[in-house]
Design a protein around this motif. Structure first.
Motif, PDB file in Angstrom:
ATOM      1  N   GLY A  22      12.540 -21.846  51.467  1.00 19.60           N
ATOM      2  CA  GLY A  22      13.894 -22.364  51.290  1.00 19.60           C
ATOM      3  C   GLY A  22      14.649 -21.652  50.184  1.00 19.60           C
ATOM      4  N   ILE A  23      14.005 -21.454  49.050  1.00 19.28           N
ATOM      5  CA  ILE A  23      14.667 -20.790  47.926  1.00 19.28           C
ATOM      6  C   ILE A  23      15.086 -19.381  48.312  1.00 19.28           C
ATOM      7  CG2 ILE A  23      14.327 -19.854  45.598  1.00 19.28           C
ATOM      8  CD1 ILE A  23      12.402 -22.309  45.144  1.00 19.28           C
ATOM      9  N   ILE A  24      14.165 -18.613  48.873  1.00 17.63           N
ATOM     10  CA  ILE A  24      14.461 -17.223  49.224  1.00 17.63           C
ATOM     11  C   ILE A  24      15.506 -17.146  50.340  1.00 17.63           C
ATOM     12  CG2 ILE A  24      13.488 -15.081  50.173  1.00 17.63           C
ATOM     13  CD1 ILE A  24      10.854 -15.898  48.676  1.00 17.63           C
ATOM     14  N   CYS A  25      15.325 -17.954  51.374  1.00 13.10           N
ATOM     15  CA  CYS A  25      16.252 -17.940  52.516  1.00 13.10           C
ATOM     16  C   CYS A  25      17.655 -18.380  52.097  1.00 13.10           C
ATOM     17  CB  CYS A  25      15.705 -18.845  53.613  1.00 13.10           C
ATOM     18  SG  CYS A  25      16.771 -18.967  55.061  1.00 13.10           S
ATOM     19  N   PHE A  26      17.758 -19.506  51.398  1.00 13.78           N
ATOM     20  CA  PHE A  26      19.078 -20.052  51.080  1.00 13.78           C
ATOM     21  C   PHE A  26      19.793 -19.236  50.021  1.00 13.78           C
ATOM     22  CE2 PHE A  26      16.782 -24.150  52.230  1.00 13.78           C
ATOM     23  CZ  PHE A  26      16.937 -23.897  53.577  1.00 13.78           C
ATOM     24  N   LEU A  27      19.043 -18.712  49.061  1.00 13.39           N
ATOM     25  CA  LEU A  27      19.689 -17.852  48.072  1.00 13.39           C
ATOM     26  C   LEU A  27      20.223 -16.596  48.767  1.00 13.39           C
ATOM     27  CD1 LEU A  27      20.386 -17.942  45.141  1.00 13.39           C
ATOM     28  CD2 LEU A  27      18.259 -16.767  44.625  1.00 13.39           C
ATOM     29  N   GLY A  28      19.475 -16.095  49.735  1.00 14.62           N
ATOM     30  CA  GLY A  28      19.945 -14.949  50.511  1.00 14.62           C
ATOM     31  C   GLY A  28      21.204 -15.272  51.293  1.00 14.62           C
ATOM     32  N   VAL A 103      14.513 -28.852  52.605  1.00 11.88           N
ATOM     33  CA  VAL A 103      15.788 -29.545  52.425  1.00 11.88           C
ATOM     34  C   VAL A 103      16.101 -29.718  50.939  1.00 11.88           C
ATOM     35  CG1 VAL A 103      16.993 -31.739  52.797  1.00 11.88           C
ATOM     36  CG2 VAL A 103      15.758 -30.657  54.685  1.00 11.88           C
ATOM     37  N   VAL A 104      15.095 -30.002  50.127  1.00  9.44           N
ATOM     38  CA  VAL A 104      15.307 -30.124  48.674  1.00  9.44           C
ATOM     39  C   VAL A 104      15.850 -28.808  48.120  1.00  9.44           C
ATOM     40  CG1 VAL A 104      14.094 -30.336  46.462  1.00  9.44           C
ATOM     41  CG2 VAL A 104      13.684 -32.008  48.268  1.00  9.44           C
ATOM     42  N   ALA A 105      15.253 -27.699  48.527  1.00 14.72           N
ATOM     43  CA  ALA A 105      15.747 -26.388  48.083  1.00 14.72           C
ATOM     44  C   ALA A 105      17.197 -26.189  48.512  1.00 14.72           C
ATOM     45  CB  ALA A 105      14.862 -25.271  48.635  1.00 14.72           C
ATOM     46  N   ILE A 127      20.931 -18.732  39.444  1.00 15.79           N
ATOM     47  CA  ILE A 127      20.155 -19.136  38.259  1.00 15.79           C
ATOM     48  C   ILE A 127      19.181 -20.259  38.614  1.00 15.79           C
ATOM     49  CG2 ILE A 127      20.317 -20.230  35.976  1.00 15.79           C
ATOM     50  CD1 ILE A 127      23.014 -18.634  35.651  1.00 15.79           C
ATOM     51  N   VAL A 128      19.674 -21.272  39.323  1.00 18.34           N
ATOM     52  CA  VAL A 128      18.812 -22.390  39.730  1.00 18.34           C
ATOM     53  C   VAL A 128      17.679 -21.883  40.632  1.00 18.34           C
ATOM     54  CG1 VAL A 128      18.736 -24.516  41.114  1.00 18.34           C
ATOM     55  CG2 VAL A 128      20.557 -24.183  39.436  1.00 18.34           C
ATOM     56  N   GLY A 129      18.010 -21.005  41.571  1.00 14.68           N
ATOM     57  CA  GLY A 129      16.997 -20.466  42.481  1.00 14.68           C
ATOM     58  C   GLY A 129      15.917 -19.688  41.756  1.00 14.68           C
ATOM     59  N   THR A 130      16.316 -18.867  40.802  1.00 18.10           N
ATOM     60  CA  THR A 130      15.309 -18.094  40.066  1.00 18.10           C
ATOM     61  C   THR A 130      14.469 -18.999  39.167  1.00 18.10           C
ATOM     62  OG1 THR A 130      16.962 -17.459  38.399  1.00 18.10           O
ATOM     63  CG2 THR A 130      16.541 -15.893  40.170  1.00 18.10           C
ATOM     64  N   ILE A 131      15.073 -20.026  38.591  1.00 13.97           N
ATOM     65  CA  ILE A 131      14.298 -20.982  37.779  1.00 13.97           C
ATOM     66  C   ILE A 131      13.307 -21.745  38.664  1.00 13.97           C
ATOM     67  CG2 ILE A 131      14.447 -23.132  36.447  1.00 13.97           C
ATOM     68  CD1 ILE A 131      17.088 -21.998  35.262  1.00 13.97           C
ATOM     69  N   LEU A 132      13.758 -22.184  39.828  1.00 11.56           N
ATOM     70  CA  LEU A 132      12.852 -22.875  40.764  1.00 11.56           C
ATOM     71  C   LEU A 132      11.711 -21.956  41.193  1.00 11.56           C
ATOM     72  CD1 LEU A 132      15.349 -24.813  43.074  1.00 11.56           C
ATOM     73  CD2 LEU A 132      13.732 -25.814  41.446  1.00 11.56           C
TER      74      LEU A 132
END
Length: 177
Positions: A22-28, A103-105, A127-132
């Motif tokens: 989720g983090i990688i996909c959504f940040l992308g 979904v949380v991501a 920033i939030v994505g990299t911290i997560l």
């Protein structure tokens, strides 16, 4: 053949999978769509549609993976190999927890677009994505018994690489579309 009793730490695998993907996909999606369009509404639309599709895909994919692993474990046990078998509940819950983690991501990374401009929201999401990603890397490094900071940095770098690739795609789309 005996199923092992339900273990909550088993579910951390599905949570880690859902969060990482989720983090990688959504940040992308966020970085790419923001770069291509500079439109918060389009980022939200793409993020929500892509997020729900990704969460469903993660859930179904993880469920199928765990169900297949369970079938292999059962067959190995029937052949006399001493192996643990995922319970049916673990298999079902792995799909559910993968969905929820994804979904949380999505919620964490898209929330800034509800109250900030596109570039500020993109920056906050990054920033939030990299911290997560770093925090997740710390946790996984601890589980694996490796240097937690090295693991955290590894997960952060993977996340940043995904954002860089998506940024490049966004630049190309902005130029040609």
């Amino acid at each position: 053949m005996s199923e092992r009793k339900f273990e909550t730490h088993f579910l951390m695998e599905s949570i880690a999978f859902g969060l990482t993907d989720g983090i990688i996909c959504f940040l992308g999606i966020i970085v790419g769509v923001a770069t291509a369009t500079a439109d918060s509404r389009l980022v939200l639309i793409a993020g929500i549609v892509g997020g729900v599709a990704d969460a469903l895909g993660n859930s179904i994919g993880f469920f199928v993976s765990q169900a297949t692993e369970r079938a292999v474990q059962i067959r190995d046990t029937e052949k006399g190999n001493n192996t643990y078998i995922h319970s049916r509940r673990e298999v079902s819950m792995s799909g559910i927890f993968s969905f929820l983690a994804t979904v949380v991501a999505l919620v964490f990374l898209l929330s800034p677009f509800g109250f900030l401009g596109v570039w500020e929201a993109t920056t906050v999401s990054f920033i939030v994505g990299t911290i997560l990603a770093f925090t997740l890397g710390l946790y996984i490094g601890n589980l694996e018994g490796e240097n937690i900071y090295k693991s955290g940095i590894k997960y952060t770098c993977i996340t940043i690489l995904g954002a860089i690739v998506s940024y490049g795609i966004g630049v190309i789309l902005h130029i040609y579309i």
